[in-house]
Design a protein around this motif. Sequence first.
Motif, PDB file in Angstrom:
ATOM      1  N   ALA A   1       0.831  -1.203   0.000  1.00 32.68           N
ATOM      2  CA  ALA A   1       0.000   0.000   0.000  1.00 32.68           C
ATOM      3  C   ALA A   1       0.870   1.259   0.000  1.00 32.68           C
ATOM      4  O   ALA A   1       0.581   2.215  -0.722  1.00 32.68           O
ATOM      5  CB  ALA A   1      -0.931  -0.007   1.209  1.00 32.68           C
ATOM      6  N   ASP A   2       1.945   1.251   0.792  1.00 29.84           N
ATOM      7  CA  ASP A   2       2.827   2.416   0.835  1.00 29.84           C
ATOM      8  C   ASP A   2       3.454   2.677  -0.523  1.00 29.84           C
ATOM      9  O   ASP A   2       3.520   3.807  -0.998  1.00 29.84           O
ATOM     10  CB  ASP A   2       3.951   2.197   1.864  1.00 29.84           C
ATOM     11  CG  ASP A   2       3.440   2.395   3.278  1.00 29.84           C
ATOM     12  OD1 ASP A   2       2.294   2.887   3.412  1.00 29.84           O
ATOM     13  OD2 ASP A   2       4.163   2.047   4.221  1.00 29.84           O
TER      14      ASP A   2
ATOM     15  N   ALA B   1       0.848   4.155  -2.784  1.00 30.31           N
ATOM     16  CA  ALA B   1       0.554   5.554  -2.470  1.00 30.31           C
ATOM     17  C   ALA B   1       1.681   6.453  -2.989  1.00 30.31           C
ATOM     18  O   ALA B   1       1.436   7.521  -3.550  1.00 30.31           O
ATOM     19  CB  ALA B   1       0.378   5.718  -0.966  1.00 30.31           C
TER      20      ALA B   1
ATOM     21  N   VAL C   1       1.606   6.505  -6.945  1.00 28.22           N
ATOM     22  CA  VAL C   1       0.450   7.248  -7.436  1.00 28.22           C
ATOM     23  C   VAL C   1       0.735   8.744  -7.349  1.00 28.22           C
ATOM     24  O   VAL C   1       0.415   9.517  -8.252  1.00 28.22           O
ATOM     25  CB  VAL C   1      -0.815   6.871  -6.624  1.00 28.22           C
ATOM     26  CG1 VAL C   1      -1.881   7.930  -6.768  1.00 28.22           C
ATOM     27  CG2 VAL C   1      -1.335   5.514  -7.073  1.00 28.22           C
TER      28      VAL C   1
ATOM     29  N   SER D   1      -8.630   5.804  -5.548  1.00 24.76           N
ATOM     30  CA  SER D   1      -7.878   5.209  -4.454  1.00 24.76           C
ATOM     31  C   SER D   1      -6.995   4.105  -5.000  1.00 24.76           C
ATOM     32  O   SER D   1      -7.163   3.660  -6.119  1.00 24.76           O
ATOM     33  CB  SER D   1      -8.834   4.651  -3.385  1.00 24.76           C
ATOM     34  OG  SER D   1      -8.911   3.246  -3.465  1.00 24.76           O
ATOM     35  N   ILE D   2      -6.052   3.649  -4.185  1.00 24.10           N
ATOM     36  CA  ILE D   2      -5.166   2.583  -4.641  1.00 24.10           C
ATOM     37  C   ILE D   2      -5.871   1.240  -4.650  1.00 24.10           C
ATOM     38  O   ILE D   2      -5.347   0.256  -5.147  1.00 24.10           O
ATOM     39  CB  ILE D   2      -3.900   2.494  -3.764  1.00 24.10           C
ATOM     40  CG1 ILE D   2      -4.272   2.248  -2.309  1.00 24.10           C
ATOM     41  CG2 ILE D   2      -3.062   3.751  -3.901  1.00 24.10           C
ATOM     42  CD1 ILE D   2      -3.095   1.924  -1.432  1.00 24.10           C
TER      43      ILE D   2
END
Lengths: 384, 515
Positions: free
Chosen positions: B392-393, B396, B399, B408-409
Amino acid sequence: MQSTSRRGKAPGAVRASILGLTRTLSIPALAVLTALLIGALIMLLSGGNPLVGYVALFEGAFGKARSLSETAVAATPYVFAGLGIALGFRGGLFNIGVEGQLFIGSICAAGVGYAVHGLPWFIHMPLALLAGCLGGAICAGIPGFLKAKTGAHEVITTIMINYMAIYFTNWLVTGPMQDPGTIVPQTRRILATAEIPAIWGAYRVHWGTVLAIAAAALVFWLLWRTVLGFEIRTVGANPDAAKYAGIHVGRNIVITMMLSGALAGAAGAVEVLGLNHYFAPSFSIGYGFDSIAVAVLGKSHPWGVVASAFLFGALNNGANLMQLRTQSPVYIISIVQALILMLVSADQIVRRLYRLKDLPKGNLATPAVATSESALGTGKEAKS
Amino acid sequence: MVALALQVKGITKRYPGVIANHEVDFDLRKGEIHVLLGENGAGKTTLMNIIYGLSMPDEGECYLDGELIQITDPNLAISRGIGMVHQHFMLVPTLTVVENIILGVESLRPRTAFLRQLSLLDLASATKRIESLSKQYGLEVDPAAYVRDLPVGAQQRVEIVKALYREADILILDEPTAVLTPQEADDLFQVMRALVQPRGDKHGKSIIFITHKLKEVLAVADRITVLRGGRVVGSTMPSATTENELAAMMVGREVVLTVPKGPARPQEPVLEVQDLKVLDDRHLVAVDGVSLEVRKGEILGVAGVQGNGQRELVESLTGLRKPVGGHVRILGQETTLASPRRITELGTAHIPEDRQKHGLVLSDPVKDNLVLNTYYRPPFAHRAVIAREQVADNAARLVREFDIRTPSIETATSNLSGGNQQKTIVAREFSRPIQLLIAAQPTRGLDVGSIEFIHGQLVKRRDDGCAVLLVSAELDEIMALADRIAVMYKGKIVSVMPAEEATREKLGLLMAGVS
Ligand SMILES: Nc1ncnc2c1ncn2[C@@H]1O[C@H](COP(=O)(O)OP(=O)(O)OP(=O)(O)O)[C@@H](O)[C@H]1O
Ligand SMILES: [Mg+2]
């Protein structure tokens, strides 16, 4: 208006995922409702009172402690076998061989259950269960291997292996593995140390049900938390991209089939170890095939499979009381189940009926068609 | 008062987390070519999908020939004479070209003709009609070929013929030129010009044309409308504007249209290809004895008309296709028959030509696609378990860095606009330390702002000591970026020259097989 989010926990993402959830749930829920309504109509036409019928159905499934126990018992093999099919769908494979794998799984479990002596229960019982899983895994691994090596489509090969597996077990229980004390085609009773114990006093519900739910958690974890799961899902969703990503597509197909078969084998094993305590070919009422419907209704999601397995278990279980009270034949429930499958697969019907707009299209609602299509390509990929 | 073929008023369309169209007013006159411009994710495709009945607007009205109409599904759109060529093709790969073209068209005809259509003879007459259409407009298609065997450029032509076959009066072309060569694009513009010519007392056809190539806009447009962030920011005429002005209008800032780039400092070879021979899907020789070398710190551009073996060359270099002869070495290591994983682990990045086939798993969230080939190793996995926080990091961060427009991711990648899908791939491939970058059409479908960014990144990689193999059908791109240029024709490298010696004319001739 376009917000990007850290860890996907921005309000937008949460709202989107809640919306997504209600959207994914709406089709199966409406399908079940519609199927029940049509079932009511049929009951009416055949002279029964649908209201009385459905009340009886509900009572039969959940009314007493005993009926609750029986619903759980009926749902358990559906959970395991449905998980097996769902896992295959996620990996782009349509494992129709679950019925055969179930037979092999249960006879393996029975064999270890009665023939291996002198083990404490905490070794014997898991060993018998494992034998069942292994049997199912091997039985499913063969079509997986054929697909990876030659591109032979798994729908064809698993159907063929179904027959082989079922007749092979039939032969075993009329020959080498037949209980010498009877002329009925069945194995000897398994030893007490191999039995999966009951949970709740005199009721038949056993720890196998708990194992089934644990298996669902495990499958969820496998699919969405592990490297292997990532690979299975990638191969299932786009074999070309999987190859690009460095995934060995052929090997992945074999692994997915074996895992799917292991779950199917567990379904059979648990029936033997927890419920019947011996193997007889009549034990399956078509669990393997009904589980396709269970997996489709559950949208190939482990928790969806648990929910739809319990729905199927409840319907099967409640049907008897319904027949008793209304004289409507239990087969109405089979019709309802078939209607559910049809409505979930052909979800355009539900969309039109309830004027649902802009819901996510097809995709996993009809994994059978979508995934076997893409899996057809996978075989060829794997060959080169 | 000019006759309007189509008019939409106050169109608003919301998706979870995004307003894709916000009170959009747009009209199309009879016989005009109306260009729709806008950044990636501006809402162009969304607006076209609404007009074509593929999705319903939340608010707003649509008028056809002055009559208020609700276009609820594409069949209605088709029967009212609207044809659309989609950004991502909608062809059935396992069917032939004729079969694809006549698919679904039967319902347009009266009952008797419908029955006639079912007879075997009709496939033949359909073929005849397709052949005459393709001759008439110079759109070369082989009606008997299977679509899965066709390169993207040819598939695009099939899509156009398909719309023409349905006798569309309003033609929507969503980035048709993204996959065409300059020559093919010029041919298409002639087709478009011919289509909008009035015939007798009848108006010509009307065309909505979406593109990111500003030169094309000025060349063919009668009118230009610019979208940004889902809103119309302005309309203009080609005579009243310039490329720079259009770019600024789209992106909302000044854009540098030429790539600033210093001289290359090539060092030792990273990729060595010797006498490589590769077959295509039909087992015909596609790459015929190619030898080339890409050095650390240089960009080798491979120019050529699509379908001359570039795809097979790239696929064999990246392990997706096994060569039948010759050698490939990366950093001195033999990789001729190596798996894609091994080649990636040697430090190779690959931006594939077909983003939806190889580059992405569309049904998966953006964050998973951003680790599509690194998911199995730290930091993204520990002992066979995916490290979700890290995934996720990473998402983010990318992106943000690459300005991927997504709510959103977690969003499924299929919900991203075409250009943002491409940016997702580029971000992923640029996000790890690499020694060799193999980029096939890296900026296809990107807006000028993103092209500026990615070209800058390519040059930066080169300066950081990466070897870059750039395959592009875009001559401008090759000429702007490459240090050396190789021209590929019929599976062979027919010439390699330093970029300074290359001219458009020279390359054009070589690409056409004139030497
Ligand atoms: N089906 C969908 N679900 C959710 N969001 C969507 C969907 N389709 C489009 N969007 C969002 O709407 C916005 C506009 O997308 P659209 O495809 O119209 O852009 P575009 O102008 O065509 O861009 P491009 O030049 O990159 O093709 C984007 O932010 C996109 O993520
Ligand atoms: Mg678009």
